[in-house]
Design an enzyme around this catalytic site. Structure first.
Site, PDB file in Angstrom:
ATOM      1  N   LYS A  27      18.186  25.231   8.246  1.00 25.29           N
ATOM      2  CA  LYS A  27      18.761  24.232   9.230  1.00 25.29           C
ATOM      3  C   LYS A  27      19.632  24.453  10.238  1.00 25.29           C
ATOM      4  O   LYS A  27      19.351  24.760  10.813  1.00 25.29           O
ATOM      5  CB  LYS A  27      19.312  22.673   7.986  1.00 25.29           C
ATOM      6  N   GLU A  29      25.696  32.124   2.121  1.00 23.61           N
ATOM      7  CA  GLU A  29      24.281  32.344   1.420  1.00 23.61           C
ATOM      8  C   GLU A  29      23.995  33.575   2.135  1.00 23.61           C
ATOM      9  O   GLU A  29      22.987  34.496   2.041  1.00 23.61           O
ATOM     10  CB  GLU A  29      24.167  32.018   0.415  1.00 23.61           C
ATOM     11  N   GLY A  89      17.836  18.876   4.628  1.00 30.07           N
ATOM     12  CA  GLY A  89      17.012  20.011   3.566  1.00 30.07           C
ATOM     13  C   GLY A  89      16.724  20.020   2.617  1.00 30.07           C
ATOM     14  O   GLY A  89      14.843  20.814   2.125  1.00 30.07           O
ATOM     15  N   ARG A  90      16.292  19.032   1.588  1.00 35.78           N
ATOM     16  CA  ARG A  90      16.023  18.961   0.782  1.00 35.78           C
ATOM     17  C   ARG A  90      14.899  18.094   0.920  1.00 35.78           C
ATOM     18  O   ARG A  90      14.360  17.575  -0.076  1.00 35.78           O
ATOM     19  CB  ARG A  90      16.673  18.437  -0.821  1.00 35.78           C
ATOM     20  N   GLU A 109      21.074  16.131  -5.972  1.00 36.37           N
ATOM     21  CA  GLU A 109      21.663  16.165  -4.801  1.00 36.37           C
ATOM     22  C   GLU A 109      21.812  14.946  -3.970  1.00 36.37           C
ATOM     23  O   GLU A 109      22.359  14.323  -2.842  1.00 36.37           O
ATOM     24  CB  GLU A 109      21.315  16.976  -4.164  1.00 36.37           C
ATOM     25  N   HIS A 149       8.420  25.004 -27.051  1.00 33.45           N
ATOM     26  CA  HIS A 149       9.381  25.860 -29.283  1.00 33.45           C
ATOM     27  C   HIS A 149      11.059  25.889 -28.251  1.00 33.45           C
ATOM     28  O   HIS A 149      11.182  27.202 -28.932  1.00 33.45           O
ATOM     29  CB  HIS A 149       7.967  27.158 -28.811  1.00 33.45           C
ATOM     30  N   LYS A 202      33.153  24.880  -0.844  1.00 31.07           N
ATOM     31  CA  LYS A 202      32.358  26.035  -0.165  1.00 31.07           C
ATOM     32  C   LYS A 202      33.476  26.949   1.289  1.00 31.07           C
ATOM     33  O   LYS A 202      33.680  27.730   1.210  1.00 31.07           O
ATOM     34  CB  LYS A 202      31.582  25.013   0.989  1.00 31.07           C
TER      35      LYS A 202
HETATM   36  O1  F6P Z   1      24.074  23.177  -1.120  1.00 35.91           O
HETATM   37  C1  F6P Z   1      24.153  22.174   0.189  1.00 35.91           C
HETATM   38  C2  F6P Z   1      22.816  22.730   1.268  1.00 35.91           C
HETATM   39  O2  F6P Z   1      23.511  22.044   2.439  1.00 35.91           O
HETATM   40  C3  F6P Z   1      21.636  21.624   0.946  1.00 35.91           C
HETATM   41  O3  F6P Z   1      21.652  20.649   0.885  1.00 35.91           O
HETATM   42  C4  F6P Z   1      20.868  22.257   2.114  1.00 35.91           C
HETATM   43  O4  F6P Z   1      19.174  22.437   1.852  1.00 35.91           O
HETATM   44  C5  F6P Z   1      21.281  24.200   1.506  1.00 35.91           C
HETATM   45  O5  F6P Z   1      22.852  24.003   2.232  1.00 35.91           O
HETATM   46  C6  F6P Z   1      20.958  25.022   2.855  1.00 35.91           C
HETATM   47  O6  F6P Z   1      21.432  24.320   3.985  1.00 35.91           O
HETATM   48  P1  F6P Z   1      20.894  25.236   5.243  1.00 35.91           P
HETATM   49  O7  F6P Z   1      19.380  25.306   5.595  1.00 35.91           O
HETATM   50  O8  F6P Z   1      21.823  25.401   6.232  1.00 35.91           O
HETATM   51  O9  F6P Z   1      21.219  26.836   4.577  1.00 35.91           O
END
Ligand code: F6P
Length: 544
Positions: free
Chosen positions: A210, A216, A272-273, A358, A389, A509
């Site tokens: 987003k 990452e 995002g979620r 979240e 199990h 972060k």
């Molecule tokens: O973990 C925090 C967050 O902002 C989530 O809400 C989101 O889904 C994820 O990081 C990834 O963010 P982006 O799509 O901006 O890389």
């Protein structure tokens, strides 16, 4: 929506629920079923093709009445209307919350900041469909003229969990001559393993983010770019054929070197979620095709409409949300287990963890005061029957109350002998065993020696919902996800929290950004952490 709400603890339904809980907390499900044998049929609900049996909950007619009253006193109706009409209900980020617009049919109108967003949603869907058709048919060629055989989604959180879950859930409908993989972790192993048997000239990367700034994802995207270029002779022009971006951030996408013609857009009003049905779902569309993707959106929309219009007492997401509030706040339940008896839904609990935790893992209310009750419970789970199990022992005989959602289907996509009846027998058996248990008398009557009896007693009285649908289709998946999205919304409304921000992920972060430099510096920099962190950094630097 600016109406000031009475604090939760002072709402009359809340107080009445407290008193009511005192009266019913010791009543057992055995007793409730004995008193009202019709309860197993009465406490059920079917809507949008999803059947819910909620009779094995520790509730009475009075509980339901009070929970519904609580929803009313908490302004749920106004809040639903505010969400659907594009009001900026995510107050801490000053954003509308409009994942429901992502599945609004053409012709519907949802206005944000004076603009109807539905046409833009469909324009992106059409662009995605055109692209998906070209990749799936082989018309889209890689830099060397080869067709794409592998698609790798790079993303994390909502830009990964939804796509992975949906790919696994809908694998039955997927195009099998394309391999799909998902890279999320900044641990290089994730990327290395994803590409180790792939060729760069047949591999397409979807960089899903987003913000297009997530550490990452950008680390993995740069590694992917290097890997791709290395395998394609270093020609920068190759990027256009092997990378597409899914983002709200055109500037960063361009900076990365992806042509905006290869960018699939979404908007800041998609959390995002809550984004797996936006362009973030491009991997899903590539796997199952545009028609199936649209069917999934249709399923979401059907549940949205049910949630928006059905009276609370016969509203699936509202009931599911209220039941969770009941256990979390009155029975001190810490968790909810989601147990899909459908192998394709193996990643559904992991997906729900971000959606639920979240969203509702918050300790302040909308007005910034500390909450007076417990909020979001811990969601977890594994597909059945595997969990039976491992951790079911604790659910049956441990000391904690763990409400469970069982999810099953009348039909399987892979009919094989007696597998499906066996699987579903386990759903019904587990819910029955949890609710009614086995008394000491029953255990003794089986000839069990006295000393062993206590160990073999099942107290029962452990609540569960059973959710059933015909069979797992893209449409049904959309309905199930929307069911939980709106249950989370219902909970957040009762607790008066902002279910759409995620400030809790920020601090770690920021600290990590600082520490990266400290780990990489050639000589030890001045470290200003606590002694534990400083010591760990030194130890790592020495041994890395
Ligand atoms: O973990 C925090 C967050 O902002 C989530 O809400 C989101 O889904 C994820 O990081 C990834 O963010 P982006 O799509 O901006 O890389």
């Amino acid at each position: 929506m600016t109406t000031k709400l009475t604090p939760l603890g002072e709402r009359s339904a809340w107080k009445a629920l407290g008193a009511h809980h005192q009266q019913v907390q010791d009543t057992t499900l055995r007793q409730l079923f004995a008193d009202d044998p019709a309860r197993g049929e009465r406490f059920t609900l079917e809507a949008a093709g999803i059947f819910l049996d909620y009779s094995k909950n520790r509730i009475t007619n009075e509980t339901l009445k009070l929970l519904v009253q609580l929803a009313e006193e908490s302004g749920l109706k106004a809040r639903i209307d505010a969400m659907f009409s594009g009001e900026k209900i995510n107050i801490t980020e000053n954003r509308a919350v409009l994942h429901v617009a992502l599945r609004a049919p053409k012709g519907e109108k949802i206005v944000v900041d004076g603009e109807d967003v539905v046409p833009a949603v469909h324009a992106v869907l059409d662009k995605m469909a055109g692209f998906a058709d070209r990749v799936r048919s082989g018309a889209w060629k890689g830099h060397t003229g080869k067709r794409i055989k592998n698609v790798i989604n790079i993303g994390i959180g909502g830009s990964d969990l939804g796509p992975v879950m949906a790919y696994e859930a809908l694998k039955h409908y997927s195009q099998r001559d394309i391999t799909f993989r998902f890279v999320s972790n900044v641990d290089g192993t994730d990327f290395a393993e994803a590409v180790q048997d792939l060729k760069a000239d047949e591999t397409l990367f979807l960089v899903a983010s987003k913000t297009f700034t997530t550490l990452e994802t950008m680390t993995n995207a740069h590694t992917a770019r290097d890997w791709s270029l290395a395998g394609l002779g270093g020609d920068e022009k190759a990027v256009a054929k092997h990378f597409v971006a899914i983002s709200t951030n055109e500037k960063e996408v361009t900076k990365f070197g992806i042509d905006t013609a290869n960018m699939f857009e979404f908007w800041d009003w998609v959390g995002g979620r809550y984004s797996m049905d936006s362009a973030i779902g491009l991997s899903t569309m590539l796997a199952i095709g545009p028609d199936n993707f649209r069917a999934m959106l249709g399923g979401f929309h059907e549940m949205d409409e049910h949630f928006r219009t059905a009276p609370f007492a016969s509203n699936l997401p509202v009931l599911l949300g209220l039941l969770t509030v009941w256990y979390t706040d009155f029975f001190d339940a810490q968790t909810v287990a989601v147990l899909p008896y459908e192998q394709y839904l193996k990643r559904f609990p992991a997906y729900l963890q971000q959606l639920t935790m979240e969203s509702n893992g918050k300790h302040v209310t909308l007005d910034g005061t500390h909450v007076a009750t417990e909020t979001g419970p811990i969601y977890w789970g594994e597909p059945g029957t595997n969990g039976q199990h491992s951790f079911y022992q604790l659910i049956h005989q441990g000391t904690r109350l763990i409400p469970c959602d069982f999810i099953g289907f009348y039909k399987t996509l892979n009919p094989l002998g007696k597998h499906h009846d066996t699987l579903m027998a386990n759903v019904f058996a587990q819910a029955e065993a949890l609710a009614f248990g086995k008394t000491a008398e029953q255990v003794k009557a089986e000839g069990t020696p006295d000393w062993l009896v206590p160990h073999r007693v099942f107290e029962g009285n452990r609540p569960s919902n059973t959710i059933l649908a015909d069979h797992l289709t893209p449409e049904v998946l959309g309905k199930l996800i929307a069911l939980y999205e709106h249950a989370v919304f219902t909970q957040g409304t009762i607790w008066s929290i902002d279910s759409f921000d995620q400030w809790g992920v920020e601090l770690g972060k920021v600290l990590a950004q600082k520490i990266i430099g400290e780990l990489e510096a050639a000589t030890e920099p001045a470290l200003s952490h606590d002694t534990s962190t400083t010591n760990l950094i030194r130890r790592y630097r020495k041994n890395k």
